[in-house]
Design a protein around this motif. Structure first.
Motif, mmCIF file in Angstrom:
data_model
loop_
_atom_site.group_PDB
_atom_site.id
_atom_site.type_symbol
_atom_site.label_atom_id
_atom_site.label_comp_id
_atom_site.label_asym_id
_atom_site.label_seq_id
_atom_site.Cartn_x
_atom_site.Cartn_y
_atom_site.Cartn_z
ATOM 1 N N GLY A 11 -11.044 18.181 -3.664
ATOM 2 C CA GLY A 11 -11.225 17.061 -4.581
ATOM 3 C C GLY A 11 -10.069 16.930 -5.556
ATOM 4 N N SER A 12 -9.541 18.056 -6.015
ATOM 5 C CA SER A 12 -8.394 18.026 -6.913
ATOM 6 C C SER A 12 -7.153 17.526 -6.186
ATOM 7 C CB SER A 12 -8.147 19.422 -7.490
ATOM 8 O OG SER A 12 -9.226 19.815 -8.310
ATOM 9 N N ALA A 13 -7.010 17.888 -4.909
ATOM 10 C CA ALA A 13 -5.893 17.362 -4.112
ATOM 11 C C ALA A 13 -6.011 15.852 -3.963
ATOM 12 C CB ALA A 13 -5.857 18.041 -2.748
ATOM 13 N N ASP A 14 -7.233 15.349 -3.770
ATOM 14 C CA ASP A 14 -7.436 13.903 -3.720
ATOM 15 C C ASP A 14 -6.958 13.243 -5.013
ATOM 16 O OD1 ASP A 14 -8.619 14.076 -1.231
ATOM 17 O OD2 ASP A 14 -10.667 14.031 -2.005
ATOM 18 N N ALA A 15 -7.323 13.847 -6.138
ATOM 19 C CA ALA A 15 -6.925 13.277 -7.423
ATOM 20 C C ALA A 15 -5.412 13.299 -7.582
ATOM 21 C CB ALA A 15 -7.593 14.039 -8.567
ATOM 22 N N ALA A 16 -4.783 14.403 -7.191
ATOM 23 C CA ALA A 16 -3.326 14.506 -7.292
ATOM 24 C C ALA A 16 -2.646 13.461 -6.419
ATOM 25 C CB ALA A 16 -2.879 15.912 -6.897
ATOM 26 N N GLY A 38 3.942 20.213 -3.320
ATOM 27 C CA GLY A 38 2.821 19.528 -3.942
ATOM 28 C C GLY A 38 2.729 18.076 -3.514
ATOM 29 N N ALA A 39 1.973 17.299 -4.261
ATOM 30 C CA ALA A 39 1.692 15.910 -3.900
ATOM 31 C C ALA A 39 2.975 15.106 -3.782
ATOM 32 C CB ALA A 39 0.774 15.276 -4.941
ATOM 33 N N ARG A 40 3.034 14.248 -2.768
ATOM 34 C CA ARG A 40 4.224 13.426 -2.547
ATOM 35 C C ARG A 40 3.850 12.170 -1.766
ATOM 36 N NH1 ARG A 40 6.667 14.056 2.586
ATOM 37 N NH2 ARG A 40 5.582 15.542 3.915
ATOM 38 N N VAL A 41 4.657 11.160 -1.932
ATOM 39 C CA VAL A 41 4.472 9.915 -1.187
ATOM 40 C C VAL A 41 4.947 10.124 0.234
ATOM 41 C CG1 VAL A 41 5.285 7.538 -0.966
ATOM 42 C CG2 VAL A 41 4.653 8.437 -3.212
ATOM 43 N N LEU A 42 4.178 9.617 1.188
ATOM 44 C CA LEU A 42 4.565 9.643 2.587
ATOM 45 C C LEU A 42 5.238 8.310 2.915
ATOM 46 C CD1 LEU A 42 1.409 11.204 4.278
ATOM 47 C CD2 LEU A 42 3.532 12.346 3.610
ATOM 48 N N ALA A 57 0.863 -1.181 0.000
ATOM 49 C CA ALA A 57 0.000 0.000 0.000
ATOM 50 C C ALA A 57 0.893 1.221 0.000
ATOM 51 C CB ALA A 57 -0.926 0.008 1.213
ATOM 52 N N VAL A 58 0.407 2.286 -0.589
ATOM 53 C CA VAL A 58 1.165 3.537 -0.653
ATOM 54 C C VAL A 58 0.237 4.675 -0.258
ATOM 55 C CG1 VAL A 58 2.430 5.154 -2.117
ATOM 56 C CG2 VAL A 58 2.697 2.689 -2.466
ATOM 57 N N THR A 59 0.740 5.551 0.610
ATOM 58 C CA THR A 59 -0.009 6.747 1.002
ATOM 59 C C THR A 59 0.691 7.978 0.449
ATOM 60 O OG1 THR A 59 -0.808 5.729 3.043
ATOM 61 C CG2 THR A 59 -0.872 8.128 2.930
ATOM 62 N N ALA A 60 -0.085 8.857 -0.142
ATOM 63 C CA ALA A 60 0.434 10.135 -0.633
ATOM 64 C C ALA A 60 -0.437 11.261 -0.088
ATOM 65 C CB ALA A 60 0.436 10.169 -2.159
ATOM 66 N N GLN A 61 0.138 12.430 0.020
ATOM 67 C CA GLN A 61 -0.632 13.594 0.441
ATOM 68 C C GLN A 61 -0.499 14.700 -0.590
ATOM 69 O OE1 GLN A 61 0.856 15.159 4.206
ATOM 70 N NE2 GLN A 61 2.302 16.484 3.153
ATOM 71 N N ALA A 62 -1.512 15.568 -0.633
ATOM 72 C CA ALA A 62 -1.499 16.720 -1.527
ATOM 73 C C ALA A 62 -2.163 17.887 -0.805
ATOM 74 C CB ALA A 62 -2.213 16.409 -2.841
ATOM 75 N N PRO A 63 -1.746 19.109 -1.133
ATOM 76 C CA PRO A 63 -2.204 20.267 -0.365
ATOM 77 C C PRO A 63 -3.467 20.925 -0.904
ATOM 78 C CG PRO A 63 -0.517 20.957 -1.885
ATOM 79 C CD PRO A 63 -0.686 19.466 -2.094
ATOM 80 N N ALA A 64 -4.114 21.678 -0.024
ATOM 81 C CA ALA A 64 -5.159 22.613 -0.434
ATOM 82 C C ALA A 64 -4.510 23.808 -1.125
ATOM 83 C CB ALA A 64 -5.943 23.080 0.787
ATOM 84 N N LYS A 65 -5.337 24.618 -1.768
ATOM 85 C CA LYS A 65 -4.822 25.833 -2.403
ATOM 86 C C LYS A 65 -5.697 27.015 -2.030
ATOM 87 C CE LYS A 65 -8.237 26.324 -5.633
ATOM 88 N NZ LYS A 65 -9.169 27.475 -5.730
ATOM 89 N N VAL A 66 -5.084 28.183 -2.113
ATOM 90 C CA VAL A 66 -5.831 29.434 -2.051
ATOM 91 C C VAL A 66 -5.443 30.229 -3.288
ATOM 92 C CG1 VAL A 66 -4.050 30.557 -0.622
ATOM 93 C CG2 VAL A 66 -6.392 31.475 -0.660
ATOM 94 N N ASN A 67 -6.407 30.904 -3.892
ATOM 95 C CA ASN A 67 -6.138 31.758 -5.042
ATOM 96 C C ASN A 67 -5.848 33.165 -4.532
ATOM 97 O OD1 ASN A 67 -8.330 29.649 -5.988
ATOM 98 N ND2 ASN A 67 -7.141 30.222 -7.799
ATOM 99 N N LEU A 99 -0.424 18.720 -7.883
ATOM 100 C CA LEU A 99 0.791 17.944 -8.074
ATOM 101 C C LEU A 99 2.038 18.807 -7.894
ATOM 102 C CD1 LEU A 99 -0.552 15.966 -11.109
ATOM 103 C CD2 LEU A 99 0.340 14.866 -9.051
ATOM 104 N N HIS A 100 2.004 20.025 -8.419
ATOM 105 C CA HIS A 100 3.179 20.900 -8.385
ATOM 106 C C HIS A 100 3.346 21.583 -7.026
ATOM 107 C CE1 HIS A 100 4.658 21.001 -12.597
ATOM 108 N NE2 HIS A 100 3.424 20.629 -12.883
ATOM 109 N N GLY A 101 2.259 22.133 -6.479
ATOM 110 C CA GLY A 101 2.331 22.826 -5.202
ATOM 111 C C GLY A 101 3.096 24.136 -5.275
ATOM 112 N N ARG A 102 3.566 24.593 -4.086
ATOM 113 C CA ARG A 102 4.280 25.862 -3.927
ATOM 114 C C ARG A 102 3.401 27.037 -4.379
ATOM 115 N NH1 ARG A 102 7.583 24.662 -0.222
ATOM 116 N NH2 ARG A 102 8.531 26.706 -0.585
ATOM 117 N N THR A 103 3.921 27.918 -5.218
ATOM 118 C CA THR A 103 3.173 29.071 -5.714
ATOM 119 C C THR A 103 3.351 29.126 -7.219
ATOM 120 O OG1 THR A 103 3.648 30.255 -3.652
ATOM 121 C CG2 THR A 103 2.799 31.556 -5.483
ATOM 122 N N ALA A 104 2.269 29.373 -7.941
ATOM 123 C CA ALA A 104 2.362 29.367 -9.399
ATOM 124 C C ALA A 104 1.282 30.245 -10.009
ATOM 125 C CB ALA A 104 2.233 27.945 -9.952
#
Length: 310
Positions: free
Chosen positions: A108-113, A301-305, A4-14, A147-152
């Motif tokens: 939901g997009s973080a879940d997909a990532a 952004g998204a990464r394996v834990l 099994a593999v767990t990954a996490q991805a962040p929320a975003k604010v515009n 997937l990318h995260g940070r600021t863009a």
């Protein structure tokens, strides 16, 4: 293959959301500045006899509105990856949600990532960030940024990304809405309001440059002055309590505030992490502590834990 593999991805604010006119394909051209913040979704992918998904709350977030069928974006992401890479194996996805549901923060997009990253690692596909982002763009405009995260800076539908290089960190308080807002409904209301008053989008008006300058300078006051969301009036029209929440945030000492994405989460910028804690404490009696989250950004952004060795 791993068990099994767990990954996490962040929320975003515009930090900026400029909405262009309605296109023939039903979308709007966007110019936006995403910032990934330290509220996360975790997705665990495990081999299974048939496709499935389950969900739990990590912090009291209401998950009752999360679909558990083929319409779930994380499940669609895993199935799309399997289809494109010729994987004939089902997985069960378990989602731990720490991002508001239907809150304008791309949960939901973080879940997909996270699902893409977890399944890519589980199946040892080595697709790479660009390969996963291309698949993510087929699923939703915000998935590549998860997937990318940070600021863009995002253009097109928001899926075309250019990083904003900054070492500065910013502190936030998020006030969760009492009910979700439909993103398509908010865009329709934006179009309706513009038609009523004859307003039109004004690209190239200097707002993007102001946000980028504040980010590079690490100046919270300047960033507060530059925050802007063309969907705010529409979101407040559909959910008038958002205006009251923004006013309460300013009264409690926020540097600035705005509706996050299409709402109904309100993002309040603080002057520091300690300032965010003080702001949340000041707001708790007004909105209720269960509706408040503090966070910092940008984050990765998204990464394996990886599991912690015992």
């Amino acid at each position: 293959m791993r068990g099994a593999v767990t990954a996490q991805a962040p929320a975003k604010v515009n930090l900026l959301l400029q909405v262009g006119p309605l296109r023939e394909d039903g979308y709007h051209d966007l110019v936006t500045v995403f910032q990934a913040v330290s509220l996360h979704e975790e997705v665990t992918a495990a081999p299974a006899r048939e496709w499935g998904i389950s969900v739990e709350s990590a912090d009291g977030t209401d998950v009752s509105g999360v679909p558990l069928d083929s319409s779930n974006l994380a499940l669609r992401a895993a199935q799309l990856l399997a289809e494109r890479r010729g994987v004939d194996e089902a997985v069960h996805l378990h989602v731990r949600k720490g991002v508001p549901v239907a809150g304008g923060m791309a949960g939901g997009s973080a879940d997909a990532a996270a699902a893409l990253v977890a399944c890519d690692a589980l199946w040892q596909l080595h697709s790479g960030l660009d390969g996963l982002a291309a698949l993510g763009a087929e699923l939703g405009s915000d998935v590549p940024f998860g997937l990318h995260g940070r600021t863009a800076v995002g253009t097109g539908r928001g899926e075309q990304l250019v990083p904003v290089l900054t070492t500065a960190s910013f502190a936030w308080v998020f006030v969760l809405g009492t009910a979700g807002l439909s993103t398509p409904a908010v865009f329709r209301e934006c179009d309706r309001l513009r038609a009523l008053d004859g307003a039109s989008a004004q690209p190239g008006d200097g707002r993007l440059e102001a946000v980028e300058l504040a980010l590079r300078g690490g100046d919270a006051e300047a960033l507060g002055r530059a925050l802007s969301n063309d969907l705010a009036d529409a979101a407040c029209s559909l959910a008038p309590e958002l205006g009251r929440t923004l006013a309460a945030g300013r009264a409690a000492g926020a540097v600035a505030g705005l509706v996050s994405g299409s709402g109904p989460t309100v993002a309040l910028l603080a002057d520091s992490p300690a300032g965010a804690q003080r702001l949340a404490a000041e707001l708790a009696p007004v909105v209720g502590p269960g509706r408040l989250r503090t966070a910092t950004g940008p984050v990765a952004g998204a990464r394996v834990l990886e599991p912690v060795a015992s």
